[in-house]
Design a protein around this motif. Structure first.
Motif, PDB file in Angstrom:
ATOM      1  N   THR A 158       0.836  -1.204   0.000  1.00  0.00           N
ATOM      2  CA  THR A 158       0.000   0.000   0.000  1.00  0.00           C
ATOM      3  C   THR A 158       0.863   1.243   0.000  1.00  0.00           C
ATOM      4  O   THR A 158       1.811   1.360   0.759  1.00  0.00           O
ATOM      5  CB  THR A 158      -0.900   0.009   1.243  1.00  0.00           C
ATOM      6  OG1 THR A 158      -1.673  -1.181   1.244  1.00  0.00           O
ATOM      7  CG2 THR A 158      -1.819   1.214   1.227  1.00  0.00           C
ATOM      8  N   LEU A 159       0.569   2.174  -0.873  1.00  0.00           N
ATOM      9  CA  LEU A 159       1.364   3.381  -1.013  1.00  0.00           C
ATOM     10  C   LEU A 159       0.825   4.478  -0.097  1.00  0.00           C
ATOM     11  O   LEU A 159      -0.350   4.512   0.268  1.00  0.00           O
ATOM     12  CB  LEU A 159       1.321   3.867  -2.473  1.00  0.00           C
ATOM     13  CG  LEU A 159       1.806   2.846  -3.511  1.00  0.00           C
ATOM     14  CD1 LEU A 159       1.603   3.405  -4.912  1.00  0.00           C
ATOM     15  CD2 LEU A 159       3.260   2.513  -3.291  1.00  0.00           C
ATOM     16  N   LEU A 160       1.727   5.379   0.265  1.00  0.00           N
ATOM     17  CA  LEU A 160       1.344   6.521   1.085  1.00  0.00           C
ATOM     18  C   LEU A 160       1.316   7.777   0.230  1.00  0.00           C
ATOM     19  O   LEU A 160       2.196   7.997  -0.589  1.00  0.00           O
ATOM     20  CB  LEU A 160       2.338   6.709   2.230  1.00  0.00           C
ATOM     21  CG  LEU A 160       2.369   5.586   3.278  1.00  0.00           C
ATOM     22  CD1 LEU A 160       3.458   5.883   4.292  1.00  0.00           C
ATOM     23  CD2 LEU A 160       1.035   5.456   3.963  1.00  0.00           C
ATOM     24  N   ARG A 161       0.314   8.595   0.420  1.00  0.00           N
ATOM     25  CA  ARG A 161       0.207   9.846  -0.333  1.00  0.00           C
ATOM     26  C   ARG A 161       0.123  11.010   0.658  1.00  0.00           C
ATOM     27  O   ARG A 161      -0.599  10.955   1.645  1.00  0.00           O
ATOM     28  CB  ARG A 161      -1.038   9.839  -1.196  1.00  0.00           C
ATOM     29  CG  ARG A 161      -1.111  11.040  -2.133  1.00  0.00           C
ATOM     30  CD  ARG A 161      -2.489  11.339  -2.600  1.00  0.00           C
ATOM     31  NE  ARG A 161      -3.123  10.201  -3.204  1.00  0.00           N
ATOM     32  CZ  ARG A 161      -4.420  10.148  -3.483  1.00  0.00           C
ATOM     33  NH1 ARG A 161      -5.190  11.176  -3.197  1.00  0.00           N
ATOM     34  NH2 ARG A 161      -4.951   9.082  -4.010  1.00  0.00           N
ATOM     35  N   GLY A 162       0.879  12.067   0.368  1.00  0.00           N
ATOM     36  CA  GLY A 162       0.802  13.260   1.199  1.00  0.00           C
ATOM     37  C   GLY A 162       1.240  12.962   2.614  1.00  0.00           C
ATOM     38  O   GLY A 162       2.159  12.204   2.879  1.00  0.00           O
ATOM     39  N   ALA A 163       0.556  13.581   3.579  1.00  0.00           N
ATOM     40  CA  ALA A 163       0.917  13.475   4.989  1.00  0.00           C
ATOM     41  C   ALA A 163       0.227  12.278   5.611  1.00  0.00           C
ATOM     42  O   ALA A 163      -0.613  12.402   6.495  1.00  0.00           O
ATOM     43  CB  ALA A 163       0.550  14.756   5.730  1.00  0.00           C
ATOM     44  N   GLY A 164       0.548  11.090   5.140  1.00  0.00           N
ATOM     45  CA  GLY A 164       0.058   9.881   5.777  1.00  0.00           C
ATOM     46  C   GLY A 164      -1.278   9.389   5.286  1.00  0.00           C
ATOM     47  O   GLY A 164      -1.824   8.442   5.832  1.00  0.00           O
ATOM     48  N   GLU A 165      -1.844  10.012   4.238  1.00  0.00           N
ATOM     49  CA  GLU A 165      -3.135   9.541   3.736  1.00  0.00           C
ATOM     50  C   GLU A 165      -2.947   8.247   2.961  1.00  0.00           C
ATOM     51  O   GLU A 165      -2.137   8.165   2.049  1.00  0.00           O
ATOM     52  CB  GLU A 165      -3.752  10.599   2.805  1.00  0.00           C
ATOM     53  CG  GLU A 165      -5.079  10.142   2.194  1.00  0.00           C
ATOM     54  CD  GLU A 165      -5.577  11.125   1.153  1.00  0.00           C
ATOM     55  OE1 GLU A 165      -4.924  12.167   0.979  1.00  0.00           O
ATOM     56  OE2 GLU A 165      -6.591  10.834   0.508  1.00  0.00           O
ATOM     57  N   LEU A 166      -3.657   7.201   3.324  1.00  0.00           N
ATOM     58  CA  LEU A 166      -3.531   5.921   2.652  1.00  0.00           C
ATOM     59  C   LEU A 166      -4.127   5.979   1.257  1.00  0.00           C
ATOM     60  O   LEU A 166      -5.216   6.496   1.056  1.00  0.00           O
ATOM     61  CB  LEU A 166      -4.225   4.825   3.459  1.00  0.00           C
ATOM     62  CG  LEU A 166      -3.488   4.358   4.708  1.00  0.00           C
ATOM     63  CD1 LEU A 166      -4.336   3.320   5.435  1.00  0.00           C
ATOM     64  CD2 LEU A 166      -2.137   3.766   4.363  1.00  0.00           C
ATOM     65  N   LEU A 167      -3.384   5.440   0.294  1.00  0.00           N
ATOM     66  CA  LEU A 167      -3.871   5.370  -1.081  1.00  0.00           C
ATOM     67  C   LEU A 167      -4.457   3.995  -1.320  1.00  0.00           C
ATOM     68  O   LEU A 167      -3.752   2.999  -1.310  1.00  0.00           O
ATOM     69  CB  LEU A 167      -2.727   5.624  -2.067  1.00  0.00           C
ATOM     70  CG  LEU A 167      -3.072   5.454  -3.551  1.00  0.00           C
ATOM     71  CD1 LEU A 167      -4.106   6.496  -3.943  1.00  0.00           C
ATOM     72  CD2 LEU A 167      -1.831   5.585  -4.400  1.00  0.00           C
ATOM     73  N   GLY A 168      -5.741   3.914  -1.515  1.00  0.00           N
ATOM     74  CA  GLY A 168      -6.369   2.633  -1.778  1.00  0.00           C
ATOM     75  C   GLY A 168      -6.640   2.478  -3.259  1.00  0.00           C
ATOM     76  O   GLY A 168      -5.867   2.893  -4.090  1.00  0.00           O
ATOM     77  N   GLY A 169      -7.800   1.892  -3.599  1.00  0.00           N
ATOM     78  CA  GLY A 169      -8.159   1.746  -5.000  1.00  0.00           C
ATOM     79  C   GLY A 169      -7.605   0.478  -5.591  1.00  0.00           C
ATOM     80  O   GLY A 169      -6.892  -0.282  -4.958  1.00  0.00           O
ATOM     81  N   ASP A 170      -7.943   0.275  -6.858  1.00  0.00           N
ATOM     82  CA  ASP A 170      -7.510  -0.946  -7.521  1.00  0.00           C
ATOM     83  C   ASP A 170      -6.028  -0.855  -7.894  1.00  0.00           C
ATOM     84  O   ASP A 170      -5.410   0.205  -7.817  1.00  0.00           O
ATOM     85  CB  ASP A 170      -8.362  -1.178  -8.767  1.00  0.00           C
ATOM     86  CG  ASP A 170      -8.213  -0.033  -9.765  1.00  0.00           C
ATOM     87  OD1 ASP A 170      -8.926   0.970  -9.614  1.00  0.00           O
ATOM     88  OD2 ASP A 170      -7.359  -0.146 -10.658  1.00  0.00           O
ATOM     89  N   ALA A 171      -5.473  -2.000  -8.338  1.00  0.00           N
ATOM     90  CA  ALA A 171      -4.046  -2.060  -8.625  1.00  0.00           C
ATOM     91  C   ALA A 171      -3.649  -1.107  -9.748  1.00  0.00           C
ATOM     92  O   ALA A 171      -2.575  -0.493  -9.709  1.00  0.00           O
ATOM     93  CB  ALA A 171      -3.657  -3.494  -8.977  1.00  0.00           C
ATOM     94  N   LEU A 172      -4.508  -0.966 -10.763  1.00  0.00           N
ATOM     95  CA  LEU A 172      -4.171  -0.069 -11.870  1.00  0.00           C
ATOM     96  C   LEU A 172      -4.090   1.380 -11.399  1.00  0.00           C
ATOM     97  O   LEU A 172      -3.184   2.123 -11.785  1.00  0.00           O
ATOM     98  CB  LEU A 172      -5.201  -0.207 -12.995  1.00  0.00           C
ATOM     99  CG  LEU A 172      -4.935   0.633 -14.240  1.00  0.00           C
ATOM    100  CD1 LEU A 172      -3.577   0.292 -14.841  1.00  0.00           C
ATOM    101  CD2 LEU A 172      -6.040   0.418 -15.269  1.00  0.00           C
ATOM    102  N   SER A 173      -5.013   1.784 -10.530  1.00  0.00           N
ATOM    103  CA  SER A 173      -4.969   3.146  -9.995  1.00  0.00           C
ATOM    104  C   SER A 173      -3.694   3.374  -9.190  1.00  0.00           C
ATOM    105  O   SER A 173      -3.042   4.423  -9.297  1.00  0.00           O
ATOM    106  CB  SER A 173      -6.192   3.413  -9.112  1.00  0.00           C
ATOM    107  OG  SER A 173      -7.389   3.318  -9.864  1.00  0.00           O
ATOM    108  N   ARG A 174      -3.314   2.378  -8.384  1.00  0.00           N
ATOM    109  CA  ARG A 174      -2.087   2.510  -7.593  1.00  0.00           C
ATOM    110  C   ARG A 174      -0.859   2.559  -8.498  1.00  0.00           C
ATOM    111  O   ARG A 174       0.100   3.280  -8.231  1.00  0.00           O
ATOM    112  CB  ARG A 174      -1.979   1.349  -6.606  1.00  0.00           C
ATOM    113  CG  ARG A 174      -2.982   1.465  -5.451  1.00  0.00           C
ATOM    114  CD  ARG A 174      -2.774   0.381  -4.419  1.00  0.00           C
ATOM    115  NE  ARG A 174      -3.326  -0.900  -4.881  1.00  0.00           N
ATOM    116  CZ  ARG A 174      -2.660  -2.037  -4.907  1.00  0.00           C
ATOM    117  NH1 ARG A 174      -1.397  -2.067  -4.538  1.00  0.00           N
ATOM    118  NH2 ARG A 174      -3.239  -3.150  -5.301  1.00  0.00           N
TER     119      ARG A 174
END
Length: 383
Positions: A343-359
């Motif tokens: 799982t990737l992190l975006r900004g100040a700790g906001e979790l990036l979810g979504g499907d694999a293509l979006s990630r």
């Protein structure tokens, strides 16, 4: 409860469940070759012509009627292993199995997962996955194929086997077990003197066991071998390691490892300068370049050589898609190749979810890179 083992084994002499309920070798050279050729397709259909070419490869006489001879051989294999083993489909035959029913394809998936775990810094999980993967081997891959020495699938799987062994020893180093890894690393390096990532592991093992002088001597030995046999200097990984040794630097913390380099090529690459130059020109002017041609003509090698020579300012990554079974799995496989599966992190700790293509899009959007998608014809839509 123990792990469920693959039903069909071709990492070594062919073995399969028999019609009488026992499990054992597939007896008879032609029968074993037919079984290996079907298993190598992982449940996908194979044309009679392709099967006959593999079963009677290297036989100058061969059968007068290959189609009839193949039908008879299929009937014999069904009697030996059960009627559902070989399925007739429009245009050919297929093994009545899923890909991971065949040990070869289960090995490839486990090895890829182990490599990804190592890249993500989870050396313990990597060691467990790679132990399971390597435990599937009982001899040479597809040992019963007459033309195995030149078969592209055999060459690919054996290269991955070498990579899995290297990754397993890298996991030992990351877990602080350099003393355990040193002897097997030394033995492997003796047979692969030009494999720079493997040689780097041996040098690290020497350093981590307090043998810095031997580590420096080993580096010098590798440097001379590369110069004498290839006319080349050590790559960036070995040079950086040499600087650490000269400076007496402590090994970096085991929080992960850099993205793996492109696979080592252990043979020279000559006679294709025009193709390499043309491909380089295409890469300079297009965002997407596709290499087409029949299996075994050297598309992968040409792509790797072009990637090494690529003058762009971004990283180069290789995503090997041969073991991907469904188009929906392609984005996840590419994320793994990029070392971004978690799982990737975006900004100040906001979790990036979504499907694999979006990630995948999110991960790549801010980066420059050259991405090689290899063996993707069976999932070309998603690729």
């Amino acid at each position: 409860m123990g792990r469920v083992q693959p039903r069909y084994r071709v990492l070594g002499p062919g073995r399969a469940p028999h019609a009488d309920g026992t499990e054992g070798p597939v007896r008879g050279a032609r029968l074993a070759a037919l079984f290996a050729a079907l298993a190598a397709a992982g449940g996908r259909p194979v044309t009679p012509a392709a099967l006959a070419d593999r079963v009677w490869a290297g036989d100058d006489t061969g059968p007068e009627d290959p189609a009839a001879a193949l039908q008879a051989l299929v009937a014999r294999l069904r009697r030996a292993l059960g009627t559902g083993t070989v399925v007739s489909v429009p245009g050919g035959y297929r093994l009545g199995a899923e890909r991971e029913d065949v040990d070869l394809f289960r090995f490839e998936r486990l090895a890829a997962d182990g490599s990804a775990a190592l890249a993500a810094g989870d050396a313990g999980r990597a060691a467990a996955l790679l132990d399971e993967a390597l435990g599937l081997w009982a001899g040479p891959a597809l040992a019963d194929l007459p033309d195995r020495a030149t078969d592209p699938l055999v060459l690919r799987v054996e290269q991955r086997h070498a990579g899995a062994r290297r990754d397993r020893l890298a996991a030992d180093l990351a877990l602080g077990r350099a003393a355990d890894a040193l002897a097997p690393l030394t033995a492997l390096c003796a047979g692969r003197p030009l494999d720079e990532p493997l040689q780097a592991l041996r040098i690290r093992a020497l350093r981590d066991t307090g043998r810095a002088a031997e580590a420096l001597a080993a580096y010098e030995e590798v440097r001379r071998t590369l110069a004498d046999r290839l006319g080349a200097d050590p790559g960036p990984e070995l040079r950086a390691l040499h600087e650490e040794l000269l400076a007496g630097a402590a090994p970096p913390p085991a929080a992960g490892r850099p993205a793996p380099p492109l696979p080592a090529r252990l043979t020279s690459f000559i006679g294709r300068d025009e193709e390499l130059a043309a491909l380089g020109a295409e890469l300079a002017s297009a965002r997407l370049v596709t290499l087409l041609g029949p299996g075994g003509v050297g598309k992968t090698r040409l792509a790797l050589e072009a990637a090494e020579a690529y003058p762009g300012d971004g990283a180069v990554h290789l995503a090997e898609l041969a073991s991907v079974r469904e188009e929906s799995e392609v984005p996840e496989a590419v994320l793994t190749a990029l070392g971004a599966r978690e799982t990737l992190l975006r900004g100040a700790g906001e979790l990036l979810g979504g499907d694999a293509l979006s990630r995948l899009v999110e991960f790549c959007a801010g980066r420059r890179m050259l991405l090689l998608l290899d063996n993707c014809e069976h999932v070309v839509g998603a690729a």
